[in-house]
Design an enzyme around this catalytic site. Sequence first.
Site, PDB file in Angstrom:
ATOM      1  N   PRO A 192      53.503   8.969  56.907  1.00  0.00           N
ATOM      2  CA  PRO A 192      52.948   9.230  55.569  1.00  0.00           C
ATOM      3  C   PRO A 192      54.049   9.454  54.531  1.00  0.00           C
ATOM      4  O   PRO A 192      53.928   9.008  53.386  1.00  0.00           O
ATOM      5  CB  PRO A 192      52.116  10.500  55.772  1.00  0.00           C
ATOM      6  CG  PRO A 192      51.790  10.526  57.231  1.00  0.00           C
ATOM      7  CD  PRO A 192      52.965   9.897  57.916  1.00  0.00           C
ATOM      8  N   CYS A 387      38.642  42.849  31.684  1.00  0.00           N
ATOM      9  CA  CYS A 387      37.907  42.028  30.715  1.00  0.00           C
ATOM     10  C   CYS A 387      36.398  42.131  30.940  1.00  0.00           C
ATOM     11  O   CYS A 387      35.804  43.137  30.564  1.00  0.00           O
ATOM     12  CB  CYS A 387      38.415  40.587  30.764  1.00  0.00           C
ATOM     13  SG  CYS A 387      38.163  39.743  29.196  1.00  0.00           S
ATOM     14  N   HIS A 513      44.117  41.079  30.159  1.00  0.00           N
ATOM     15  CA  HIS A 513      44.348  40.638  31.540  1.00  0.00           C
ATOM     16  C   HIS A 513      45.737  41.082  32.016  1.00  0.00           C
ATOM     17  O   HIS A 513      46.704  40.334  31.873  1.00  0.00           O
ATOM     18  CB  HIS A 513      44.232  39.109  31.629  1.00  0.00           C
ATOM     19  CG  HIS A 513      42.833  38.626  31.463  1.00  0.00           C
ATOM     20  ND1 HIS A 513      41.972  38.473  32.519  1.00  0.00           N
ATOM     21  CD2 HIS A 513      42.138  38.301  30.358  1.00  0.00           C
ATOM     22  CE1 HIS A 513      40.800  38.051  32.075  1.00  0.00           C
ATOM     23  NE2 HIS A 513      40.873  37.939  30.761  1.00  0.00           N
ATOM     24  N   GLU A 515      46.909  41.148  34.892  1.00  0.00           N
ATOM     25  CA  GLU A 515      47.426  40.323  35.994  1.00  0.00           C
ATOM     26  C   GLU A 515      48.334  39.199  35.500  1.00  0.00           C
ATOM     27  O   GLU A 515      49.132  38.660  36.276  1.00  0.00           O
ATOM     28  CB  GLU A 515      46.267  39.754  36.834  1.00  0.00           C
ATOM     29  CG  GLU A 515      45.449  38.628  36.194  1.00  0.00           C
ATOM     30  CD  GLU A 515      44.317  39.107  35.287  1.00  0.00           C
ATOM     31  OE1 GLU A 515      44.387  40.254  34.796  1.00  0.00           O
ATOM     32  OE2 GLU A 515      43.376  38.337  35.051  1.00  0.00           O
TER      33      GLU A 515
HETATM   34  N1  GLN Z   1      32.965  36.672  29.031  1.00  0.00           N
HETATM   35  C1  GLN Z   1      33.609  37.783  28.429  1.00  0.00           C
HETATM   36  C2  GLN Z   1      34.065  37.471  27.014  1.00  0.00           C
HETATM   37  O1  GLN Z   1      34.132  36.354  26.633  1.00  0.00           O
HETATM   38  C3  GLN Z   1      34.781  38.238  29.266  1.00  0.00           C
HETATM   39  C4  GLN Z   1      35.875  37.242  29.345  1.00  0.00           C
HETATM   40  C5  GLN Z   1      36.826  37.483  30.487  1.00  0.00           C
HETATM   41  O2  GLN Z   1      36.520  38.228  31.396  1.00  0.00           O
HETATM   42  N2  GLN Z   1      37.980  36.832  30.458  1.00  0.00           N
HETATM   43  O3  GLN Z   1      34.353  38.374  26.254  1.00  0.00           O
END
Ligand code: GLN
Length: 547
Positions: A192, A387, A513, A515
């Site tokens: 391969p 979030c 976020h 992370e």
């Molecule tokens: N859906 C939610 C918003 O738009 C949270 C978005 C998310 O968790 N990234 O505010």
Amino acid sequence: MAKFVFVTGGVVSALGKGIASASLGNLLKARGLNVILQKFDPYLNVDPGTMSPFQHGEVFVLEDGAECDLDLGHYERFTQTNLDQNNNLTAGRVYETILAKERKGEYLGRTVQVIPHVTDEIKRRIQLPADNDPDVDVVITEIGGTVGDIESLPFLEAIRQFRLEQDMQDTASVHLTLVPYIETAGEIKTKPTQHSVRELRSIGIQPDFLLCRATHSIGEEARRKIALFCNLPTEHVFDAQDADSIYQVPCNLNDQEFDRLLCQKLGIETEEPDLTEWKHMVQVILNPPERVRIAIVGKYIELKDAYKSISESFIHAGIPNHAGVEQVWVDSETLEGDEVGDRKLDEVFNGCHGILVPGGFGDRGIQGKVNAIRYAREKKIPFLGICLGLQCALIEIGRDLVGLDMAGSAEFDVSTPHPVIHLMEDQKGIANMGGTMRLGAYPCVLKEGSRAADLYGVLEISERHRHRYEVNNSYRERFEQAGVVFSGLSPDGQLVEVMEFPDHPFFLAVQFHPELKSRPRVAHPLFRGLVKAALVHQAPKQDSTVG
Ligand code: GLN
């Protein structure tokens, strides 16, 4: 003068090209070079922002708000650099740029074609990081997809031309391929790889280096054979055996002198890299003195890539806590329905020392998340909400503690009498889905004396965002009366960024976020805090079993 490295993949997808590119970036950076990594994806979406995590895995968001392929996350984590919107390109974006020019008449009546217009635009983007910053030493460009795909052809053609137009020693081609082990025959197969390289060469690209992904070491004989048939020196064929941790990959490549040989090919002289600290970190990851188990209650759990940065953040957070974090994936939809009471939740979270509710969109699995959060709050299990996780936490507290019957979010519950989460003012009237959320880094001010301030160690922070909805300020006071502390706000005080519940060992949720900014050598304070709290949470139980 910058050098350019191209990383392509062959045989099958999902070989770990992103990790290979990131590892290469890591090694070159450790040699003192200024490295920029970028990813070119041949699909027609303008960016992955509108793609489902089930399809594409996580959408990684950069400081400037660009919604990117998750490999950009690996690049940032492995090189501790912040990238920008120029570092991710899709075929869709290439066509968008070209068609906008065409509409403006910029092609002066010429026929617009894949060659030269599409390829020229790709070449411009290969060069762009070096044009924007004269201090860049190496630009590594990873091409998504697999050699042989129809849609990657313009990208490979652009690379061929680009290499031809540069000095021989200014570019290198690295090809990642699969060398399968055939169980029944008890041997590895090189065919391969030969085919994949033949395909690449037929397009006019001779790879300079081959990274052979394999479950077993490919061995000297196979390396020689691959080198002979693929037309490159044996020492340029590398073993890229499965590693126990992705953070081991730079060490494995360095052991085989990949970075030294690549620098030699590119005519770059540097000192040898010092990987002592990185290797020590890998040792802690592989042999953690302690272990802790944290549940992640999400809805995209079938595809682990959907929560890639969260998984990585837990690995990072384990390092300063000297702990390995076992992640238990819980489908939030299984926590819904009338029969879900504490008994069921006891079962699901049995042996878990912390609970995380990640971000998400839409109404699926919301009630399950709310149930998990109530459980974490009442049973005093360390909890971090991200979030949508923050939004669900306020729905839960709104319903249970504030007495807001059927509190909900306007995102998925238009008829709720108590929209504790509602659409942000500047999102109203936006019809397009792509790139229109509140995206990227925004400042946040933390409340003195709060848990968040204690974890961060500073009062002014900046974090990355991706949301349309926010906490409805008209309910803020009622939440505060119920014991919630809004410990992080936008500098104008208008937007809730962090909430916490002091009457709990660790109950914290954020609108951003975290992370996206965790790095292996600098674990994010919130993840570090959650893991620490989880270790404390498990300690008494351990004592009683030991005692
Ligand atoms: N859906 C939610 C918003 O738009 C949270 C978005 C998310 O968790 N990234 O505010």
